[in-house]
Design a protein around this motif. Structure first.
Motif, PDB file in Angstrom:
ATOM      1  N   GLU A  15       0.848  -1.190   0.000  1.00  0.00           N
ATOM      2  CA  GLU A  15       0.000   0.000   0.000  1.00  0.00           C
ATOM      3  C   GLU A  15       0.883   1.240   0.000  1.00  0.00           C
ATOM      4  OE1 GLU A  15      -2.505  -0.194   3.436  1.00  0.00           O
ATOM      5  OE2 GLU A  15      -3.269  -2.172   2.913  1.00  0.00           O
ATOM      6  N   TRP A  16       0.387   2.313  -0.546  1.00  0.00           N
ATOM      7  CA  TRP A  16       1.111   3.582  -0.553  1.00  0.00           C
ATOM      8  C   TRP A  16       0.143   4.715  -0.268  1.00  0.00           C
ATOM      9  CZ3 TRP A  16      -0.534   7.316  -3.872  1.00  0.00           C
ATOM     10  CH2 TRP A  16      -1.318   6.907  -4.945  1.00  0.00           C
ATOM     11  N   SER A  17       0.701   5.845   0.170  1.00  0.00           N
ATOM     12  CA  SER A  17      -0.122   7.032   0.376  1.00  0.00           C
ATOM     13  C   SER A  17       0.767   8.266   0.337  1.00  0.00           C
ATOM     14  CB  SER A  17      -0.857   6.969   1.726  1.00  0.00           C
ATOM     15  OG  SER A  17       0.061   6.946   2.791  1.00  0.00           O
ATOM     16  N   GLY A  22       4.730  16.583  -0.248  1.00  0.00           N
ATOM     17  CA  GLY A  22       6.090  16.122  -0.472  1.00  0.00           C
ATOM     18  C   GLY A  22       6.507  14.900   0.320  1.00  0.00           C
ATOM     19  N   GLU A  23       5.563  14.199   0.984  1.00  0.00           N
ATOM     20  CA  GLU A  23       5.896  12.988   1.719  1.00  0.00           C
ATOM     21  C   GLU A  23       5.086  11.807   1.201  1.00  0.00           C
ATOM     22  OE1 GLU A  23       7.427  13.643   6.121  1.00  0.00           O
ATOM     23  OE2 GLU A  23       5.301  14.140   5.866  1.00  0.00           O
ATOM     24  N   PHE A  24       5.781  10.695   0.974  1.00  0.00           N
ATOM     25  CA  PHE A  24       5.197   9.482   0.430  1.00  0.00           C
ATOM     26  C   PHE A  24       5.458   8.346   1.412  1.00  0.00           C
ATOM     27  CE2 PHE A  24       5.859   5.551  -1.971  1.00  0.00           C
ATOM     28  CZ  PHE A  24       4.740   5.500  -2.781  1.00  0.00           C
ATOM     29  N   SER A  25       4.441   7.544   1.706  1.00  0.00           N
ATOM     30  CA  SER A  25       4.576   6.421   2.625  1.00  0.00           C
ATOM     31  C   SER A  25       4.309   5.114   1.879  1.00  0.00           C
ATOM     32  CB  SER A  25       3.575   6.564   3.779  1.00  0.00           C
ATOM     33  OG  SER A  25       3.641   5.438   4.625  1.00  0.00           O
ATOM     34  N   TYR A  32       6.949  -3.993   6.886  1.00  0.00           N
ATOM     35  CA  TYR A  32       7.860  -2.996   6.324  1.00  0.00           C
ATOM     36  C   TYR A  32       7.107  -1.704   6.043  1.00  0.00           C
ATOM     37  CZ  TYR A  32      11.081  -0.516   3.329  1.00  0.00           C
ATOM     38  OH  TYR A  32      11.899   0.451   2.804  1.00  0.00           O
ATOM     39  N   ARG A  33       7.588  -0.629   6.626  1.00  0.00           N
ATOM     40  CA  ARG A  33       6.997   0.687   6.385  1.00  0.00           C
ATOM     41  C   ARG A  33       8.142   1.669   6.187  1.00  0.00           C
ATOM     42  NH1 ARG A  33       1.997   2.513   7.143  1.00  0.00           N
ATOM     43  NH2 ARG A  33       1.461   0.742   8.463  1.00  0.00           N
ATOM     44  N   HIS A  54      14.488   8.103   0.504  1.00  0.00           N
ATOM     45  CA  HIS A  54      14.185   7.446   1.777  1.00  0.00           C
ATOM     46  C   HIS A  54      14.637   8.338   2.924  1.00  0.00           C
ATOM     47  CE1 HIS A  54      14.306   4.428   4.990  1.00  0.00           C
ATOM     48  NE2 HIS A  54      13.461   3.739   4.233  1.00  0.00           N
ATOM     49  N   GLU A  55      13.743   8.632   3.854  1.00  0.00           N
ATOM     50  CA  GLU A  55      14.041   9.609   4.900  1.00  0.00           C
ATOM     51  C   GLU A  55      15.057   9.117   5.927  1.00  0.00           C
ATOM     52  OE1 GLU A  55      10.414  11.282   6.430  1.00  0.00           O
ATOM     53  OE2 GLU A  55      10.232  12.544   4.652  1.00  0.00           O
ATOM     54  N   GLU A  56      15.224   7.806   6.097  1.00  0.00           N
ATOM     55  CA  GLU A  56      16.192   7.302   7.079  1.00  0.00           C
ATOM     56  C   GLU A  56      17.561   7.020   6.466  1.00  0.00           C
ATOM     57  OE1 GLU A  56      14.658   3.987   9.264  1.00  0.00           O
ATOM     58  OE2 GLU A  56      12.835   5.064   9.831  1.00  0.00           O
TER      59      GLU A  56
END
Length: 66
Positions: A15-17, A22-25, A32-33, A54-56
């Motif tokens: 799933e995505w959102s 400007g942020e995608f999950s 896994y997230r 990827h933010e991390e």
């Protein structure tokens, strides 16, 4: 939204959102997230794709429009 990734004939459903501007999950069960900064790719004044950062880990994945 829903998405399917196929690797060597095996399908994985996720799933995505779009969270904030400007942020995608991305979520791939069972656990896994990830969150990505989402940016336009612009060349010669035209949007030609999207860049996911990827933010991390700061890994970057680019997708181009056809």
């Amino acid at each position: 939204g829903k998405t399917t990734y196929v690797d060597q004939g095996r399908a994985s459903h996720g799933e995505w959102s779009v969270m904030d501007d400007g942020e995608f999950s991305s979520f791939w069960p069972p656990g896994y997230r990830a969150t990505y900064a989402l940016r336009w790719i612009v060349e010669a004044g035209a949007v030609t794709g999207l860049s996911f950062i990827h933010e991390e880990t700061a890994d970057r994945f680019d997708g181009r429009y056809e």
